[in-house]
Design an enzyme around this catalytic site. Structure first.
Site, mmCIF file in Angstrom:
data_model
loop_
_atom_site.group_PDB
_atom_site.id
_atom_site.type_symbol
_atom_site.label_atom_id
_atom_site.label_comp_id
_atom_site.label_asym_id
_atom_site.label_seq_id
_atom_site.Cartn_x
_atom_site.Cartn_y
_atom_site.Cartn_z
ATOM 1 N N GLU A 113 0.821 -1.213 0.000
ATOM 2 C CA GLU A 113 0.000 0.000 0.000
ATOM 3 C C GLU A 113 0.862 1.273 0.000
ATOM 4 O O GLU A 113 0.410 2.339 0.431
ATOM 5 C CB GLU A 113 -0.949 0.025 1.215
ATOM 6 C CG GLU A 113 -1.897 -1.158 1.320
ATOM 7 C CD GLU A 113 -2.967 -1.224 0.228
ATOM 8 O OE1 GLU A 113 -3.015 -0.309 -0.621
ATOM 9 O OE2 GLU A 113 -3.729 -2.199 0.227
ATOM 10 N N HIS A 136 -2.592 1.476 8.689
ATOM 11 C CA HIS A 136 -3.678 0.705 8.072
ATOM 12 C C HIS A 136 -3.806 -0.631 8.781
ATOM 13 O O HIS A 136 -2.809 -1.314 9.016
ATOM 14 C CB HIS A 136 -3.371 0.490 6.589
ATOM 15 C CG HIS A 136 -4.266 -0.505 5.911
ATOM 16 N ND1 HIS A 136 -5.633 -0.350 5.823
ATOM 17 C CD2 HIS A 136 -3.991 -1.682 5.279
ATOM 18 C CE1 HIS A 136 -6.155 -1.381 5.174
ATOM 19 N NE2 HIS A 136 -5.176 -2.206 4.835
ATOM 20 N N GLU A 166 -16.691 9.861 23.781
ATOM 21 C CA GLU A 166 -15.307 10.161 23.419
ATOM 22 C C GLU A 166 -15.107 10.448 21.925
ATOM 23 O O GLU A 166 -14.251 11.235 21.532
ATOM 24 C CB GLU A 166 -14.512 8.892 23.791
ATOM 25 C CG GLU A 166 -13.054 8.944 23.560
ATOM 26 C CD GLU A 166 -12.313 9.182 24.861
ATOM 27 O OE1 GLU A 166 -12.883 9.816 25.764
ATOM 28 O OE2 GLU A 166 -11.169 8.739 24.943
ATOM 29 N N HIS A 207 -12.782 -4.143 3.966
ATOM 30 C CA HIS A 207 -11.326 -4.324 3.985
ATOM 31 C C HIS A 207 -10.707 -3.861 5.305
ATOM 32 O O HIS A 207 -10.129 -4.663 6.033
ATOM 33 C CB HIS A 207 -10.714 -3.576 2.786
ATOM 34 C CG HIS A 207 -9.231 -3.731 2.678
ATOM 35 N ND1 HIS A 207 -8.571 -3.828 1.473
ATOM 36 C CD2 HIS A 207 -8.253 -3.794 3.622
ATOM 37 C CE1 HIS A 207 -7.278 -3.967 1.682
ATOM 38 N NE2 HIS A 207 -7.058 -3.940 2.983
HETATM 39 O O1 2HA Z 1 -1.612 -7.172 3.303
HETATM 40 O O2 2HA Z 1 -3.353 -4.912 4.386
HETATM 41 O O3 2HA Z 1 -4.185 -3.834 2.147
HETATM 42 C C1 2HA Z 1 -1.416 -5.832 3.512
HETATM 43 C C2 2HA Z 1 -2.694 -5.126 3.411
HETATM 44 C C3 2HA Z 1 -3.147 -4.733 2.073
HETATM 45 ZN ZN ZN Z 2 -5.306 -4.130 4.057
#
Ligand code: 2HA
Ligand code: ZN
Length: 279
Positions: A113, A136, A166, A207
């Protein structure tokens, strides 16, 4: 390498793993290094490493250094072998290429990413020079909600805010939503970076989540706060599709003065129904 930055970066990886947000090689973390942090490890950096294409153009980050997790690497392993799983990369003078100047000692590339991370970090630097961390993860409750709530930022933000007082204090700008897209490329990076122009939280439907912050504690804490609220909402929805009691739009407005926050009225609509997820 034995620096505070390495310890702070590693702490997020380990704590995220312990939360269950990083199955297999899920998730990634990046950090725009300060000049003094680069200086501190200068002797360890391989400045003649090969240049590679980023797959995106981030001129606002030209010549900067970043600490990033590796593609296909497991968060679980960062604390066990930092140099195998993490890299420091440097960008070239027009922000289209990078070189691995430290880490990934057994080969590999920076996170899959990387375009999203760098495009976010570029937008964030413009917004506030101190915003340096992008994280992420795949937290289950947040992802679960993307199957049942409308993929609409007003409704998503409001439902998450209502689960914990919060929330509007921690992320007063609300949450942005990216509909399902192919991960890893420039397109999803652009959509996410657009959200980061004004917000600190972007949810990728089905995701995971992207968050940003000034430092690692704040960034991890933001992911944790959103996911905790999502967990409460999942519990509530497991019992009922309606709320008997909740925090009202006026309650939210009353938080603004004591907590020095400004909440966009678009999130504070009067609801026409007590059913969760309806406007
Ligand atoms: O595997 O999270 O979005 C890595 C990730 C891809
Ligand atoms: Zn991911």
């Amino acid at each position: 390498m034995d620096t505070k930055l390495k310890r702070d970066f590693t702490k997020v990886c380990t704590d995220g793993w312990l939360q269950g947000w990083h199955e297999r090689n899920g998730g990634n973390l990046s950090y725009r290094m300060k000049k003094e942090e680069v200086e501190e490890v200068k002797d360890l950096l391989k400045e003649d490493a090969a240049w590679k294409e980023i797959g995106a153009s981030v001129p606002g980050l030209a010549n900067e250094y970043f600490m990033v997790t590796g593609s296909g690497k497991y968060f679980r392993n960062v604390e066990l072998d930092f140099e195998d799983n993490v890299a420091i990369i440097r960008l070239n003078e027009d922000g289209t290429k990078y070189q691995i100047v430290y880490g990934l000692v057994n080969g590999g590339r920076p996170t899959s990413e990387l375009p999203s991370h760098l495009m976010n970090l570029e937008v964030l630097k413009k917004r506030d020079e101190g915003l340096r961390v992008v994280y992420h993860a795949h937290p289950a409750n947040t992802v679960a909600l993307t199957f049942v709530l409308p993929l609409n930022e007003e409704i998503f933000t409001r439902e998450i805010w209502e689960m914990e007082t919060e929330c509007p204090v921690v992320f007063p700008q609300g949450i942005g939503i990216v509909p399902w897209m192919v991960p890893g490329g420039r397109e999803i990076g652009e959509k996410t970076a657009k959200i980061m122009e004004t917000k600190n939280v972007a949810i990728w439907a089905h995701h995971g989540m992207f968050v940003c912050g000034h430092d690692f504690d704040e960034t991890f804490g933001l992911m944790h706060t959103v996911e905790k609220s999502a967990e409460i909402l999942v519990k509530v929805m497991s019992m009922t599709d309606r709320k008997r009691n909740t925090i009202t739009p006026q309650d939210f407005r009353d938080l603004q003065e004591p907590f020095h926050i400004e909440l966009d009225e678009k999130f504070l609509y009067e609801k026409s129904s007590d059913r969760i997820g309806e406007k």
